[in-house]
Design an enzyme around this catalytic site. Structure first.
Site, short mmCIF file in Angstrom:
data_model
loop_
_atom_site.label_atom_id
_atom_site.label_comp_id
_atom_site.label_asym_id
_atom_site.label_seq_id
_atom_site.Cartn_x
_atom_site.Cartn_y
_atom_site.Cartn_z
N ILE A 1 0.86 -1.20 0.00
CA ILE A 1 0.00 0.00 0.00
C ILE A 1 0.89 1.24 0.00
O ILE A 1 1.72 1.39 0.88
CB ILE A 1 -0.90 0.04 1.26
CG1 ILE A 1 -1.68 -1.28 1.41
CG2 ILE A 1 -1.84 1.23 1.18
CD1 ILE A 1 -2.49 -1.34 2.70
N LYS B 1 5.68 0.65 12.76
CA LYS B 1 5.07 1.29 11.59
C LYS B 1 4.32 2.55 12.01
O LYS B 1 4.40 3.59 11.35
CB LYS B 1 4.14 0.29 10.90
CG LYS B 1 4.88 -0.94 10.35
CD LYS B 1 3.92 -2.05 9.92
CE LYS B 1 4.70 -3.28 9.46
NZ LYS B 1 3.83 -4.46 9.28
N GLY C 1 4.31 -10.04 2.11
CA GLY C 1 4.43 -10.98 1.00
C GLY C 1 5.42 -10.49 -0.04
O GLY C 1 5.71 -9.30 -0.14
#
Lengths: 438, 438
Positions: B148, B217, B314
């Site tokens: 994203i 994050k 991923g």
């Protein structure tokens, strides 16, 4: 050794803006520039200052103090001013003053920031070539999906991906009308009238409900996604004017919602660009989108599916996108208008047929023995297999029937509908709507 | 007049990469570089080429042909190579080789692209200052929410906004565990074990389920959003280890879902950063997020609310983000690491109290006359008013009770729970979870 009195590269001068168009968005941009001067300077690395503005009517009351800015009545004159670096085009319209002024700005060596989807959808290639030949930028984040940074996500964030598909609900008015029809159980005409009275519609409502405005946006996204010349004429356009409340209800019964959905994808048949009502699963992000909100779905070979959601219009969101572009220019970001040099964009072959998809069919069946079997046989003869079928209870001599097919082609659906006529058991014209697999 | 034989600015040389770390993400980056060489070149405006790679074990079988690249065993040596322009750090770990090599790369004048949230959450300020002093970039899109483009959306797209709040579900493993608990009706321990067997957990699972990874994050997003020095130590961390299946069920009954939600917001009390389980409305975009998908919600004063959704981890998604950053560097985009010069980032005052919010309370009530009234009175005495209360039917001498309060403070909730003990009708320890208004 450098002269300590000369500003070095670490202290660049202000970036000077000329704002053409002082409607909702233009005033929104002025407000941000005034309210957040320090914030903009710290993020942009240099002050961002409005130097001149332009609108037709100077006497009109506006929601911002414009007294510090030079005033131009002619946007071309604004575009050519020596004291601006960036021409911010917020007038709208694909031709006329917006085009003339944008061309003048490029000729005068100004970068351009615009919210004008129509201008770029129709003249984007020529404008991009002109700008790039002079080493200038045209940025247009605000032209697509308002405040959602989707041009940036596609052109930059996902630049390492081969794009598989771009989808979007990009006209808030249409989505408002469709969700209001469903939630209130009202027919299209009534909700259209409501939307008009609420001021949600463009002066020419066909731009909204005919899918033209959203089609412009789709054509811009497709150009970036596939490295092709923007080609609005090749967008298959279908509006929401003929969506019946019966179909909204029936789709909901089968677990779907109807959206005015833009889809761009490159297939073996060529570039497919369509802006048309589609069914999407009610529980998908697109299906759950209510009211005037916009959503864009980007699918890339590495990134998978990215969903972006936000306000697609309005003063604040659109001005946010305009000023985001301005800050990029202030930071010195320069990239080709459509992500790769305009001269290298290919002329896409428009796909002559759409990618296969399931379809939703609704028809009225005469209550005769074997009627449903005849319809099923007609579908089978057209090579279409049925996923789900539902016949509703009925009080008179006709019965509503809903069918969800397995994946098939638009051509086969047309054949099937032709065959229905020969069965003698289907009353009136069946409705067929594509189901987009999202 | 320029020499026609000398490459001009229109034909820049290749951007040469050194890849440190050849795990899933590193190999994903190699695959993109090999598969999409033409696409990258056309979008970046110049070829993007891997020149050298580095991993501990050269003999390991990897899913890519690395024979064309120089091999280094020492990442510091890779970082210093004369034939690379960008050091791509995909090793992980907040200290040790990742830190040493990143420092070496900056000292050697290389731009850095990293997926390493821990490194930046702990050493981001020093690294940013070092890089910016040399005019270098550190880009880290891959460090937050995988594919994203949220760093880009916040740093660039929304740069004209004062950010009101940043929220995110940014650890796919935790969201997988929580949604699997709800969907399968299984307790935490059982689903945790499933996740471990599926390979979803870090070697040290506390990084995931303890909220540390997601907290890193959040600290990075907060620094960009508020122009403050990244301060991971000030993140209030609470993991999902103590979430009971009873609370997931009860929350669902009341129309909520439990998420490990990161929230950063600047209030009059200071900078609030928390990564903790929260209730969110089940029908909100955050509430609807299932499985390993990530979602980040950005709220700005002009843009309103932007929601970004996609794969948070991923090979493909993370490599997409890494290569997006590489293309930005190839295009010449240079911006401060956290959106404004590191030297100008403020030391944020951590908020000593959280912004008021509604709370969810679950407790077990002894079946005595007036029990519910005593609980309600205790809440009232603590200054908390009740929005909804639900007492469940029961077969034994205790009854589960759920309460959703109106907006209150964590301190008042603590007081109320203390008062519950004095009522003599509440069995065991009540559960209190914040409801984030989204």
């Amino acid at each position: 050794m450098s002269d300590p009195h000369k500003p070095g590269p670490s202290t660049p001068g202000p970036l000077r803006l000329g704002i053409a168009g002082l409607g909702t968005v233009g005033i929104g941009v002025v407000k941000i520039a005034q309210r957040h001067a320090d914030l903009l300077a710290s993020r942009a690395g240099r002050p961002v200052q409005i130097r001149a503005v332009c609108a037709r009517d100077r006497g009109k009351t506006r929601d911002a103090d414009l007294s510090a800015y030079a005033w131009e009545t002619d946007p071309v004159a604004l575009a050519r001013r020596d004291d601006i670096d960036v021409f911010v085009e917020l007038m709208g319209g694909s031709d006329g003053p917006a085009k003339a002024a944008t061309e003048a700005a490029i000729a005068a060596g100004k970068d351009v920031v615009t919210a004008n989807k129509a201008l770029l959808a129709l003249h984007g290639q020529a404008l991009a070539e002109a700008a790039e030949a002079r080493g200038l930028s045209i940025r247009f984040e605000a032209a697509v999906a308002g405040g959602i940074p989707v041009i940036k996500a596609l052109t930059e964030g996902l630049a390492a991906n081969r794009i598989r598909r771009v989808m979007g609900v990009m006209n808030g008015t249409c989505n408002y009308i469709l969700t209001r029809m469903e939630n209130a159980g009202l027919p299209y005409e009534e909700v259209f009238e409501e939307a008009r009275q609420l001021g949600y519609l463009e002066a020419d409502p066909t731009l909204d409900v005919g899918g033209i405005d959203a089609g412009h946006k789709l054509a811009l996204l497709a150009a970036i996604a596939y490295g092709t010349r923007v080609n609005f004429d090749a967008v298959e356009l279908q509006g929401i004017e003929r969506i019946a409340i019966e179909d909204i209800r029936a789709a909901a019964d089968m677990g779907f919602r109807i959206k005015l959905l833009g889809v761009a994808q490159m297939t073996g048949r060529g570039l497919e660009q369509r802006m048309a009502p589609c069914l999407v699963p009610a529980d998908s992000p697109l299906g759950q989108l209510q009211g005037g909100t916009n959503m864009v779905v980007l699918e890339g070979d590495s990134v998978g599916q990215i969903v972006l959601r936000g306000a697609g219009a309005g003063e604040g969101p659109t001005a946010s996108a305009v000023m985001g572009d301005v800050i990029d220019i202030a930071r010195g970001f320069a990239e080709p208008v459509f992500g790769q040099p305009a001269a290298t964009l290919a002329e896409a072959v428009p796909a002559q047929a759409k990618a296969p998809a399931p379809y939703y069919l609704r028809m009225t069946l005469l209550d005769k023995p074997g009627a449903l079997a005849k319809v099923a046989a007609a579908l089978g003869d057209a090579g279409i297999s049925i996923n789900r079928m539902r016949q509703y209870g009925h009080a008179d001599v006709t019965a509503p029937v809903l069918i969800v097919t397995h994946r098939t082609t638009g051509a086969d659906v047309t054949h099937a509908i032709e065959r229905f006529a020969a069965t003698g058991v289907v009353e009136g014209e069946p409705v067929a709507i594509r189901i987009e697999e999202v």
